[in-house]
Enzyme design. Structure first.
Site: not given
Length: 524
Positions: A42, A188, A307
């Site tokens: 990321e 998310e 994740e």
């Protein structure tokens, strides 16, 4: 710094635990998808700038990529990499990351209160992935953007027909499509920290709409809908049910995310983190199968655990810039000093994924370099392996073929967070014609474990080729730039083998791998 081998009789401070394990090559959980050993990058902290890309570093090549990092990522063995986020993707304009670098805009990275120069974009990251021999997995922005932007991104990346966007890609140096098969529909989206947080109803409708549109562009995609950000979310379970009610026919995977860190003075619960992961996966699978039954569908949804890691996230708020006019480039964030205990937990979490190989078909260790990472890449020195590096690298290398159903008889105890928790954890794999591997964790803080493993079927004719253990008497021992090998696997000489069985001793708080091969062929 040299480390002693594990002794024939590793000493615990208590009487050793007695554990029995039964493995049969015919008792199979499922085939192991190589994407189980994926990673995650990321645009956060020094993960990209300073980690992957650092033109001023002595190891940098002509493109600015750190060769020392490339070498370690190849050793780590990640097979896929999810990109570019993470929370970052919910503010990401993919168009900013392509074209001549000097024309790319600098934007605010709202997820991590920093600046994003877009110096590394889709083309550069794909080049880096070709160096580490990993496959690209992309996420689309469903936080501040939507369906139109997602299908335009897909067209730019995957379409060879002479359209405006595919020609733009060609003008930017890539005539052939990137050929990305796996795409995440946002990130998310249940989280209040997420740009564009949505209700499960709103997200389910948007994800289904976007998935349908993306399949009109490329019907062979593999699409991942957002599950809950973690199992403790107040909407966990209901979120999965509602989202899948809308998206079941249009997606292939539902995501899981989980991070673990120890509570003060409760190492025992932390060591049992994989118990939570086991239960999390089981709950998500049960919910997905409930929706399947209600719909009368013949399709089965898989899990993308895209994740997972040990993350001391409670420390992050004090590291983030706060001032309205303070937007630094690549500030150091979550560069964890992982201990041997953290390494054991990471190995155990990966074993949980193996035990669910029938449904967990993809997973991403978050992240790879500097940020929550197994690899440290300091600005002024060479990259080095953290304690969490070794269990992942060895498992990725040797866990092949099929995951086996493990029958285990082990003592346990009650932990404050996870309730009843076994002291010994086991996962096993078998690759017909090649061999197998047994992975074991002793979660006890002071007692060694004496484990007997009964081997049946094709396993019974295999021989032990290697046994290594990650352990240190100091449970807080960690690697550093000065002592990069302070915590590393070393041979376990306690293994004994007899027809149809083997025995091994596990020190307290340790991760162990026993590799088995055909007696006439050790493939190394």
């Amino acid at each position: 710094m040299q480390r002693a081998e594990v002794a024939d009789d590793p000493l615990g401070r208590e009487s050793p635990l007695r554990v029995r394990v039964a493995l049969d090559s015919e008792r199979v959980v499922g085939d192991i998808d190589r994407r189980l050993f994926g990673g995650f990058v990321e645009h956060m902290g020094r993960g990209v700038y300073g980690g992957i890309y650092a033109p001023g570093h002595p190891s940098a090549d002509e493109r600015g990529f750190r060769r020392d990092v490339i070498d370690l990522v190849r050793e780590l063995g990640v097979t896929t990499v999810r990109y570019p986020g993470g929370n970052f993707v919910s503010g990401f304009h993919w168009e900013d990351s392509v074209g001549p670098r000097e024309l790319r805009p600098t934007r605010l990275n709202l997820a991590w209160h920093s600046s994003e120069t877009n110096e590394v974009g889709i083309h550069e990251f794909a080049e880096w992935l070709s160096e580490v021999d990993a496959e690209l997995m992309l996420a689309v922005n469903l936080g501040t953007r939507g369906t139109r932007e997602a299908i335009e991104f897909l067209e730019y990346v995957n379409i060879s027909a002479p359209t405006r966007l595919s020609q733009w890609r060609s003008e930017n140096g890539r005539a052939e499509p990137f050929g990305v098969k796996m795409w995440c529909l946002g990130n998310e989206m249940d989280g209040p920290w997420q740009l564009g947080q949505r209700t499960p109803e709103d997200y389910g409708i948007l994800a289904a709409q976007t998935a349908k549109a993306m399949r009109q562009v490329d019907p062979d995609l593999e699409l991942v809908a957002c599950g809950s950000s973690h199992a403790a979310m107040p909407t966990f379970g209901e979120w999965e049910k509602v989202v899948l009610t809308h998206t079941y026919d249009d997606v292939d995977y539902l995501s899981c995310h989980a991070y673990y860190e120890p509570e003060p003075d409760d190492r025992a619960s932390f060591l049992g983190s994989a118990v939570n992961m086991d239960r999390f996966i089981d709950a998500v699978v049960a919910t997905a199968d409930h929706v399947k039954a209600v719909r009368g569908s013949s399709k089965t949804i898989a899990v993308s655990f895209d994740e997972w890691n040990v993350w001391y996230s409670s420390r992050l708020p004090e590291q983030l810039p706060r001032a309205a006019d303070d937007w630094p480039l690549a500030p150091p964030l979550s560069e964890e000093d992982y201990t041997v205990t953290d390494g054991v937990v990471v190995g155990d979490l990966l074993m949980s994924l193996l035990r669910h190989a029938d449904r967990v078909r993809s997973a991403s260790l978050a992240q790879i370099v500097n940020v929550i990472a197994p690899i440290a890449a300091p600005d002024n020195g060479p990259a080095w392996r953290k304690a969490t590096f070794h269990p992942f690298a060895l498992t990725a290398r040797h866990a092949r073929g099929r995951s086996l159903d493990v029958v285990i008889d082990t003592p346990g105890h009650h932990t404050a967070v996870h309730g009843d928790t076994p002291f010994v954890s086991v996962a096993a794999t078998h690759d017909p014609g090649r061999g197998g591997a047994v992975f074991l964790v002793n979660r006890h803080e002071s007692a060694a474990a004496e484990v007997t493993v009964e081997l049946s079927g094709a396993l019974a004719v295999l021989v032990v080729a290697e046994a290594v253990t990650l352990h240190d008497p100091d449970l807080d021992a960690q690697n550093s730039a000065v002592f990069p090998d302070r915590v590393s696997p070393r041979p376990n000489r306690s293994v004994r083998q007899q027809p149809g069985a083997l025995s091994v001793q596990l020190p307290p708080v340790s991760w162990t791998m026993v590799r088995l091969v055909d007696a006439e062929a050790d493939e190394g």
